[in-house]
Enzyme design. Sequence first.
Site, PDB file in Angstrom:
ATOM      1  N   GLU A  12      -3.398   6.911   8.762  1.00  0.00           N
ATOM      2  CA  GLU A  12      -4.035   7.852   8.046  1.00  0.00           C
ATOM      3  C   GLU A  12      -5.249   8.178   8.507  1.00  0.00           C
ATOM      4  OE1 GLU A  12      -4.541   5.730   4.245  1.00  0.00           O
ATOM      5  OE2 GLU A  12      -6.419   4.943   5.104  1.00  0.00           O
ATOM      6  N   ARG A  33      -5.807  -7.936 -10.107  1.00  0.00           N
ATOM      7  CA  ARG A  33      -6.406  -9.268 -10.595  1.00  0.00           C
ATOM      8  C   ARG A  33      -7.783  -9.055 -10.722  1.00  0.00           C
ATOM      9  NH1 ARG A  33      -9.565  -9.756  -6.184  1.00  0.00           N
ATOM     10  NH2 ARG A  33      -8.852  -9.309  -4.144  1.00  0.00           N
ATOM     11  N   LYS A  63       0.826  -1.318   0.082  1.00  0.00           N
ATOM     12  CA  LYS A  63       0.033   0.033  -0.026  1.00  0.00           C
ATOM     13  C   LYS A  63       0.779   1.278  -0.057  1.00  0.00           C
ATOM     14  CE  LYS A  63      -3.971  -2.109   2.260  1.00  0.00           C
ATOM     15  NZ  LYS A  63      -3.532  -3.402   2.284  1.00  0.00           N
ATOM     16  N   HIS A  85     -14.847  -6.059   7.371  1.00  0.00           N
ATOM     17  CA  HIS A  85     -14.125  -5.446   6.260  1.00  0.00           C
ATOM     18  C   HIS A  85     -14.060  -6.282   4.766  1.00  0.00           C
ATOM     19  CE1 HIS A  85     -12.735  -2.505   9.066  1.00  0.00           C
ATOM     20  NE2 HIS A  85     -12.372  -3.341   9.872  1.00  0.00           N
TER      21      HIS A  85
END
Length: 501
Positions: free
Chosen positions: A202, A294, A118, A237
């Site tokens: 963040e 993908r 990330k 999630h």
Amino acid sequence: MTQIEKILVANRGEIALRVMRSAKEMGISTVAVYSEIDRNAPHVRFADEAVCIGESPSSESYLRGDKIIEICKNRNVDAIHPGYGFLSENADFARKVEEAGVIFIGPSARSIKIMGDKLAAKNAVSVFDIPMVPGINKPVTDVAEAKKTANEIGYPVLIKASAGGGGTGMRVVERENELQEQMERAISEAKSAFGNGVVFLEKFITSPKHIEVQILADQHGNTIHLFERECSIQRRHQKVIEEAPSSVFDDKKRQLIGETAIKVAQACEYYGTGTVEFIVDENLDFFFLEMNTRLQVEHCVTEEITGIDLVKEQIKIAEGKALDMKQSDLSIRGHAIECRIYAENPEDNFLPAIGTLNTYKRPQGPGIRVDDGFEEGMEIPIYYDPMIGKLIASGKDRNEAIARMTRAIDEFNISGVQTTLSFCKFAINHQAFINGSFDTNFVKNFFSPEATRVDSESLDEEKVATAIALMLLTDTVSEQKTKSDSKDRNGGKWKQRAYLD
């Protein structure tokens, strides 16, 4: 350009079947690999050739990249399609496939590596002025620095593992005195799950939508987007319901997020199919989250609104062909919704509830598509993701798609395992879903075990009443039959049965 004549599908279940069907329509032969427990699975029977790859645990079968490559050499395989999950985003595997002289149906190993981290992804796209959530876009180990940034951007903040996904290595921090402990936990969890303890920080958007954009890119520099998907209904999630297009985006916002997704793909010289994911706040401002290198589980809804077979496009791109469409050629046709049917118990925090599919009858009718990898009588293995299949409904507009999905859920007859069908029906008929105001907190804000239990109890009462009526009717017919004809038509007693599903 290379003509692919034989593909090995390095996966199982519904995605293996999905890939093989498109390959067959293209005149390409297929090779299935399977674990011991999947020996009689539909994807094994469908393939032109099938090879047992190992024991049931994925670490001894579907994750054995070395063995998969060896099978390709022995069977004269031209290309490998990794599906999703397992080895699909493993940069080392993609590189080894290429080194073995086999085509990897997916992006380059370099693109996978960049977007699989990330922080590396954020750094790669930063030169394109891509909107990103405020925070520290570098590895953070200094608690003092983390506290300083958190105070600047405001709590709550999100500590996030650089590698991996699915909520692992993520910690929401509401106040400063929790920061150090939650950082330590996130680092420990990331090390354990991914072998990489790097985390960053963040701003945590409290009521976000999760919206993603499907892109297609060839090896000649052409990149297009196939519009967006709404993926905000999640548990732990992880997605449960997806739809395309988003019900809250207008044409201007749709064009803007699509163009941004193209820039993200170009930042890592991407080719193949890919998905750029965004967090969207209450003002409909979007921020880059990550890129999945993908095919996505939810690719079906994009296919339904565009008429494009994404697997066939993957194969053609892997052969070196240029895209045969431009952005201006694309338009949205109606609306599509996908419900993932998991063997899970919604009344017990969606914990896996695996078992045997004693009854498995798929819905039919206009606008209904079922992608699955199971049949009646099969067992849902404990070794893999408990997804049974995907139910997709499409219509001329969103209302028709919702109506068709509701009808299809009612028609989907599964017994022997608990599933997420009841939750999906509850969710798509909830006012927050209908008016588009829902976000990733839908389960927390609106769902409770009682919500589906009431529906199931009502359904059970209806079934009992129907069964009693059927028994009375059968008794009456039986008496009439006995009086009029003492001889049994089957040479034995006439059996009377009422079914309780």
